[in-house]
Design a protein around this motif. Structure first.
Motif, PDB file in Angstrom:
ATOM      1  N   TRP A 115      -0.105  11.466  11.568  1.00 22.64           N
ATOM      2  CA  TRP A 115       1.067  11.192  10.755  1.00 22.64           C
ATOM      3  C   TRP A 115       2.283  11.430  11.628  1.00 22.64           C
ATOM      4  CZ3 TRP A 115       1.397   8.841   6.206  1.00 22.64           C
ATOM      5  CH2 TRP A 115       0.242   8.775   5.412  1.00 22.64           C
TER       6      TRP A 115
ATOM      7  N   GLU B 281      11.209   8.182   8.296  1.00 22.11           N
ATOM      8  CA  GLU B 281      10.231   7.990   7.238  1.00 22.11           C
ATOM      9  C   GLU B 281       8.843   8.199   7.825  1.00 22.11           C
ATOM     10  OE1 GLU B 281       9.215   3.780   6.079  1.00 22.11           O
ATOM     11  OE2 GLU B 281      11.203   3.427   6.944  1.00 22.11           O
TER      12      GLU B 281
ATOM     13  N   MET C 117       0.834  -1.199   0.000  1.00 24.72           N
ATOM     14  CA  MET C 117       0.000   0.000   0.000  1.00 24.72           C
ATOM     15  C   MET C 117       0.872   1.253   0.000  1.00 24.72           C
ATOM     16  SD  MET C 117      -2.922   1.194   2.708  1.00 24.72           S
ATOM     17  CE  MET C 117      -3.897  -0.267   2.318  1.00 24.72           C
ATOM     18  N   LYS C 118       0.554   2.191  -0.869  1.00 24.47           N
ATOM     19  CA  LYS C 118       1.301   3.435  -0.946  1.00 24.47           C
ATOM     20  C   LYS C 118       0.845   4.399   0.143  1.00 24.47           C
ATOM     21  CE  LYS C 118      -0.077   4.228  -5.077  1.00 24.47           C
ATOM     22  NZ  LYS C 118      -0.263   4.889  -6.389  1.00 24.47           N
ATOM     23  N   LEU C 119       1.747   5.299   0.531  1.00 24.01           N
ATOM     24  CA  LEU C 119       1.397   6.290   1.543  1.00 24.01           C
ATOM     25  C   LEU C 119       0.258   7.184   1.074  1.00 24.01           C
ATOM     26  CD1 LEU C 119       4.912   7.390   2.849  1.00 24.01           C
ATOM     27  CD2 LEU C 119       3.213   5.999   4.038  1.00 24.01           C
ATOM     28  N   GLU C 120       0.204   7.429  -0.241  1.00 23.55           N
ATOM     29  CA  GLU C 120      -0.869   8.258  -0.782  1.00 23.55           C
ATOM     30  C   GLU C 120      -2.232   7.629  -0.535  1.00 23.55           C
ATOM     31  OE1 GLU C 120       2.864   9.467  -2.461  1.00 23.55           O
ATOM     32  OE2 GLU C 120       1.906   7.506  -2.310  1.00 23.55           O
ATOM     33  N   ASP C 121      -2.282   6.301  -0.473  1.00 21.31           N
ATOM     34  CA  ASP C 121      -3.549   5.619  -0.194  1.00 21.31           C
ATOM     35  C   ASP C 121      -4.017   5.881   1.237  1.00 21.31           C
ATOM     36  OD1 ASP C 121      -3.553   4.507  -2.738  1.00 21.31           O
ATOM     37  OD2 ASP C 121      -2.437   2.729  -2.098  1.00 21.31           O
TER      38      ASP C 121
ATOM     39  N   TYR D 120      -1.351  10.593   2.443  1.00 19.67           N
ATOM     40  CA  TYR D 120      -0.107  11.367   2.492  1.00 19.67           C
ATOM     41  C   TYR D 120      -0.089  12.397   1.373  1.00 19.67           C
ATOM     42  CZ  TYR D 120       4.817  12.126   3.654  1.00 19.67           C
ATOM     43  OH  TYR D 120       6.004  12.663   4.085  1.00 19.67           O
TER      44      TYR D 120
ATOM     45  N   THR E 152       3.456   2.213   7.259  1.00 28.51           N
ATOM     46  CA  THR E 152       4.480   2.928   6.498  1.00 28.51           C
ATOM     47  C   THR E 152       4.467   2.423   5.058  1.00 28.51           C
ATOM     48  OG1 THR E 152       6.259   1.329   6.892  1.00 28.51           O
ATOM     49  CG2 THR E 152       5.868   2.992   8.616  1.00 28.51           C
ATOM     50  N   GLY E 153       5.344   2.997   4.253  1.00 31.50           N
ATOM     51  CA  GLY E 153       5.433   2.553   2.865  1.00 31.50           C
ATOM     52  C   GLY E 153       5.892   1.113   2.753  1.00 31.50           C
TER      53      GLY E 153
ATOM     54  N   GLU F 187       5.071  15.776   3.229  1.00 30.16           N
ATOM     55  CA  GLU F 187       6.429  15.419   2.831  1.00 30.16           C
ATOM     56  C   GLU F 187       7.384  16.581   3.076  1.00 30.16           C
ATOM     57  OE1 GLU F 187       9.829  13.554   1.363  1.00 30.16           O
ATOM     58  OE2 GLU F 187       7.947  12.800   2.209  1.00 30.16           O
TER      59      GLU F 187
END
Length: 364
Positions: free
Chosen positions: A78, A33, A1-5, A8, A49-50, A13
């Motif tokens: 976060w 991170e 799973m991406k952080l954008e999901d 994020y 996390t990523g 960032e």
């Protein structure tokens, strides 16, 4: 799973990179991170996390520097972490929160309890059979407005009443609450569930607020398409819901949104609801500028525009009385916090003077 999901963003960032630069970590293998708190268990956290989910705890410095509950991580936060051995991490910092849903801590005067952070929308869940209460909805709304969280009212268990009764309940809400979506759903027939799904957007975080037994866990199971949450029944002796969800947890939905489930709340005391009560009772706030006295409490004063509107039927009397109750509650909390700070300051001064007069005792 991406952080954008998980929601994020570029703003977050930039905050992470600024933290690493400030602490000289950019060229160091120990650079932090980002991750998001998805569950909390007695100051042990599950962070997504990523690279996956890890168990984490805060640094000793964070614990020592904390002045209150708000300085500790909460579900939805976060955080910046350093991951060790792929399954354990240390939390160094909490990134700035976009919103904080909070209430007065039960049985702890002047203290707050964080419900969830970085929430975009809150589902205010009530069951139509036993739980329905417009006063409580106005209480939830005040908390949402104070936190800059968008509210959505959800009436559950609609299969237990007929269409006429459901229309009466909607009318009761619309008579006192304006410009807030009202959704009606049944976890048995699934009627209304598709409409609820339409309100869930990719990358947005949602939170459920409601008492035990209103069908929150069943609703989560419906939205996720699986029985990932236990469900419970209403107590026949107390007619109250039994607590099924025992901790807060962030769940990623297949639609792309994120949902934070909370244990049922039988007491929802207002904490710092500055602006929230005014936004919920906007008609009263609008009329208050026409009161004869600038510091009008809208209770007994002559020339009070609010009291006049109530007597003329322009403002619902039950809503007005609930407004007064929430205002008293908010004022009491604020005065309690002020008194607590005063006592803490006095104690700190006394301790400082003691150490000054007894320097040897300080080194023991």
């Amino acid at each position: 799973m991406k952080l954008e999901d998980l929601g994020y963003s570029e703003r977050l960032e930039e905050r992470r990179q600024a933290y690493d630069r400030e602490h000289g970590l950019m060229q160091d293998r120990s650079a932090t991170e980002p991750g998001r708190i998805i569950a909390e268990h007695k100051e042990r956290y599950i962070v997504a996390t990523g690279g996956g989910e890890v168990e984490a705890e805060i640094t000793g410095h964070m614990r020592f520097a904390a002045t209150g509950r708000a300085d500790f991580p909460a579900v939805g936060d976060w955080v910046l972490v350093t991951v060790y051995d792929t399954d354990f991490a240390i939390i160094h910092s909490i990134l700035p929160r976009s919103s904080i849903l909070q209430r007065q801590a039960v049985g702890q005067f002047g203290e707050i309890q964080i419900i969830a952070t970085n929430v975009d929308f809150a589902f205010l869940v009530q069951a139509v059979d036993r739980d329905f209460n417009v006063n409580r909805l106005e209480r939830y709304l005040s908390i949402c407005h104070a936190s800059k969280v968008n509210p959505i009212i959800v009436l559950t268990k609609t299969d237990l009443i007929d269409a006429e009764r459901l229309a009466e309940l909607r009318s009761a809400i619309e008579g006192r609450i304006h410009d807030v979506p009202i959704l009606t759903v049944s976890n048995v027939t699934h009627e209304g569930c598709d409409e609820l799904r339409k309100h869930i957007e990719y990358g947005k975080t949602y939170c459920m607020l409601g008492s035990s037994g209103v069908g929150k866990s069943s609703l989560i199971n419906t939205l996720t398409g699986g029985a990932i949450q236990k469900t419970g029944d209403i107590s026949e002796s107390t007619h109250k819901g039994r607590h099924v969800t025992t901790h807060r947890e962030l769940i990623v939905l297949s639609t792309g949104g994120m949902l934070i489930d909370n244990p049922g709340m039988r007491e929802v005391g207002l904490a710092d609801a500055t602006g929230g009560v005014e936004a919920t009772f906007d008609r009263i706030a609008e009329l208050s500028v026409h009161c004869r006295f600038a510091d009008c409490t809208h209770t007994v004063e002559a020339g009070c525009a609010v009291i006049e509107a109530v007597e003329q039927g322009q403002i619902d009397r039950a809503s007005y009385e609930n407004y007064l109750k929430l205002e008293r509650e908010r004022s009491h909390f604020q005065s309690t916090v002020a008194e607590k700070r005063k006592k803490d300051k006095a104690f700190g001064k006394m301790l400082k003077n003691y150490h000054k007069q007894n320097p040897k005792q300080r080194d023991l």
